[in-house]
Design an enzyme around this catalytic site. Structure first.
Site, PDB file in Angstrom:
ATOM      1  N   TRP A  25      -4.438  -5.357   8.778  1.00  0.00           N
ATOM      2  CA  TRP A  25      -5.605  -4.704   8.168  1.00  0.00           C
ATOM      3  C   TRP A  25      -6.637  -5.777   7.828  1.00  0.00           C
ATOM      4  CZ3 TRP A  25      -7.828  -5.467   3.263  1.00  0.00           C
ATOM      5  CH2 TRP A  25      -8.990  -4.676   3.064  1.00  0.00           C
TER       6      TRP A  25
ATOM      7  N   LYS B 138      -9.787   2.089   8.303  1.00  0.00           N
ATOM      8  CA  LYS B 138     -10.276   2.406   6.958  1.00  0.00           C
ATOM      9  C   LYS B 138     -11.660   3.017   7.066  1.00  0.00           C
ATOM     10  CE  LYS B 138     -10.459   0.334   2.371  1.00  0.00           C
ATOM     11  NZ  LYS B 138      -9.737  -0.556   1.478  1.00  0.00           N
TER      12      LYS B 138
ATOM     13  N   HIS C  49      -7.402   6.211   3.303  1.00  0.00           N
ATOM     14  CA  HIS C  49      -8.455   5.632   4.143  1.00  0.00           C
ATOM     15  C   HIS C  49      -9.297   6.633   4.915  1.00  0.00           C
ATOM     16  CE1 HIS C  49      -6.731   1.281   4.196  1.00  0.00           C
ATOM     17  NE2 HIS C  49      -6.825   1.792   2.991  1.00  0.00           N
TER      18      HIS C  49
ATOM     19  N   HIS D 263       0.984   4.329   5.659  1.00  0.00           N
ATOM     20  CA  HIS D 263       0.826   3.717   4.345  1.00  0.00           C
ATOM     21  C   HIS D 263       0.723   4.863   3.360  1.00  0.00           C
ATOM     22  CE1 HIS D 263      -0.425  -0.755   4.866  1.00  0.00           C
ATOM     23  NE2 HIS D 263       0.792  -0.503   5.244  1.00  0.00           N
TER      24      HIS D 263
ATOM     25  N   ASP E  36       1.933   1.874  -0.080  1.00  0.00           N
ATOM     26  CA  ASP E  36       0.758   1.033  -0.301  1.00  0.00           C
ATOM     27  C   ASP E  36      -0.049   1.561  -1.481  1.00  0.00           C
ATOM     28  OD1 ASP E  36      -1.210  -0.831  -0.158  1.00  0.00           O
ATOM     29  OD2 ASP E  36      -2.195  -0.009   1.614  1.00  0.00           O
TER      30      ASP E  36
HETATM   31  C1  RNT Z   1      -6.333  -2.011   2.198  1.00  0.00           C
HETATM   32  C2  RNT Z   1      -5.200  -1.572   3.064  1.00  0.00           C
HETATM   33  C3  RNT Z   1      -4.067  -2.559   3.189  1.00  0.00           C
HETATM   34  C4  RNT Z   1      -3.694  -3.245   1.876  1.00  0.00           C
HETATM   35  C5  RNT Z   1      -2.418  -4.055   1.931  1.00  0.00           C
HETATM   36  C6  RNT Z   1      -2.270  -4.928   0.752  1.00  0.00           C
HETATM   37  O1  RNT Z   1      -7.254  -1.030   1.991  1.00  0.00           O
HETATM   38  O2  RNT Z   1      -4.715  -0.344   2.633  1.00  0.00           O
HETATM   39  O3  RNT Z   1      -2.978  -1.929   3.767  1.00  0.00           O
HETATM   40  O4  RNT Z   1      -3.597  -2.325   0.829  1.00  0.00           O
HETATM   41  O5  RNT Z   1      -2.331  -4.741   3.116  1.00  0.00           O
HETATM   42 ZN    ZN Z   2      -2.899   0.375   3.581  1.00  0.00          ZN
END
Ligand code: RNT
Ligand code: ZN
Length: 425
Positions: free
Chosen positions: A192, A235, A269, A293, A333
């Site tokens: 990411w 995202k 996201h 996630h 997450d």
């Molecule tokens: C960020 C993403 C990502 C992080 C982690 C820490 O918006 O969701 O996955 O939260 O890698």
């Molecule tokens: Zn994430």
């Protein structure tokens, strides 16, 4: 308060629940044994508010993600983080994995640049995981770094910065491969990046071209993909990238559909009212597997602790109804720094497991038959009645079987650890 019900009480309640589900053709025993085999990847970053232990010689200003709150006693060393994770793990039934980020490297007080990271910097984590029979997952860290301060990494226009991050990703792929070899099972490596613009970039094209190029370069490196399973995470927006995110959903969906890497769907996201459960059957029609996630956004990508809400119920219903549990990698997450962090881990993980159990206790065949026969009122009625079925009694039995506190009993453990350990730091 928070006393564990006796074994006899849990068994009695379970027996009544078992019969109630059996009447609908649901086998609670089969559901429990299935649940036990579904791994959840516990994310290290809830334990320390995504800070990590990197030794730095330059200031970091860029963020991209942010934990809010100032609950005392966050883990400030790898040993504290491992001790806290051990406590959380002892209160969670079922199979777990553990998810690390590159900033959790242990470099013996020395500055080690991210493109120089090696498997040896994660040796203590690998030994810790092995001793517990837990597999590791991993993430490159493309944020909290001077070379990420202006908001671009893999899509940066400056070739020296872009190639630095490509080298970081390749270093992480090699570390994930080493983790995979050591655990004799794949390590999921999720990529990411925070790249994007606060306000109306004129050129929305070039960064995407550069990101595609970077991904191609990273994934061309010779790494054994039996051990390192790469995923790319999209995202919608971030702090400081409200208008434009290079790695949008369409971008990574396109990439994942034309390349072997997995797509990662993070529940926070998408647009605030957009959910991911209806995306599962679409993505898995074209891809063999998927990374999730599991998170909870409130009004924005706020990464609140996961609770057993409709988003979670619907998500796992879709996965179970499509017989896709094997094809989905479930990772957590969220990061809430305003409450006890062990509590956050345990609440979120148990909620996900309850969501899976809830789906496994659904009379899928019966519901599908009623739908096929056009009997929609009966289908809706069964779905409604199921909402007040005793899933909790089955859950408590699961905890009892797995030697983990049932019902509210784990809260007392969390409180004692808070008093004796967390508040003594
Ligand atoms: C960020 C993403 C990502 C992080 C982690 C820490 O918006 O969701 O996955 O939260 O890698
Ligand atoms: Zn994430």
């Amino acid at each position: 308060m928070f006393k564990q019900p006796t074994k006899a009480v849990i068994q009695r309640r379970y027996e009544a629940a078992r019969l109630q589900y059996r009447d609908l053709g649901v086998d609670t025993e089969a559901a429990l044994s299935r649940l036990q085999s579904v791994p959840i990847s516990l994310h290290c970053w809830q334990g320390d508010d995504v800070r990590g232990f990197e030794v730095r010689d330059q200031a970091v200003t860029g963020g991209g993600i942010m934990a809010t709150g100032n609950y005392p006693g966050a883990a400030r060393s790898p040993d504290q983080l491992r001790a806290d994770a051990d406590k959380a793990i002892s209160l969670i039934p079922g199979k777990l994995r553990f998810n690390l980020h590159a900033i959790y490297a242990e470099t013996a007080g020395k500055v080690v640049e991210r493109d120089q990271l090696q498997p040896q910097h994660f040796a203590a984590w690998m030994a810790w995981a092995k001793a517990r029979g837990i597999c590791l997952d991993f993430n490159p860290t493309f944020f909290a770094h001077p070379k990420a301060n202006d908001g671009y990494t893999l899509s940066h226009a400056d070739e020296s910065i872009r190639s630095f991050w490509v080298r970081h990703a390749i270093a992480c792929r090699r570390i994930a491969e080493a983790m995979g070899r050591s655990q004799k099972a794949p390590c999921v490596l999720n990529h990411w990046i925070p790249d994007g613009a606060k306000d109306q970039p004129i050129d929305r094209w070039s960064p995407r071209r550069r990101l595609a190029q970077s991904l191609d370069e990273m994934f061309a490196a010779k790494v054994n993909t039996t051990y390192c399973k790469d995923a790319v995470e999209s995202k919608l927006f971030g702090i400081g990238s409200e208008d434009y995110v290079v790695g949008s959903h369409e971008f990574y969906l396109g990439y994942a559909l034309t390349h072997p890497q997995m797509l990662c769907l993070d529940m926070g996201h998408f647009h605030p009212t957009e959910t991911i459960h209806d995306k599962i059957s679409s993505v898995l029609t074209f891809k063999p597997d998927l990374l999730l996630h599991v998170s909870r956004g409130i009004r924005w990508d706020s990464d609140h602790v996961v609770i057993l809400n409709d988003d979670i119920r619907c998500l796992f219903q879709q996965i179970v109804r499509g017989d896709a549990l094997e094809r989905v990698n479930i990772a957590l997450d969220f990061f809430d720094a305003s409450i006890n962090r062990i509590g956050a881990w345990v609440i979120g993980t148990r909620a996900v497991q309850k969501g899976i159990l809830n789906a496994l206790l659904e009379p899928c065949g019966l519901l599908a038959d009623m739908e096929a026969a056009g009997d929609m009122a009966s289908k809706l009625a069964v779905l409604e009645e199921l909402k007040t079925f005793p899933v909790g009694a089955v859950w408590d039995m699961y905890c009892l079987n797995r030697g983990v506190p049932a019902g509210t009993a784990w809260i007392a453990d969390m409180q004692a650890y808070d008093k004796d350990v967390i508040r003594q730091r």
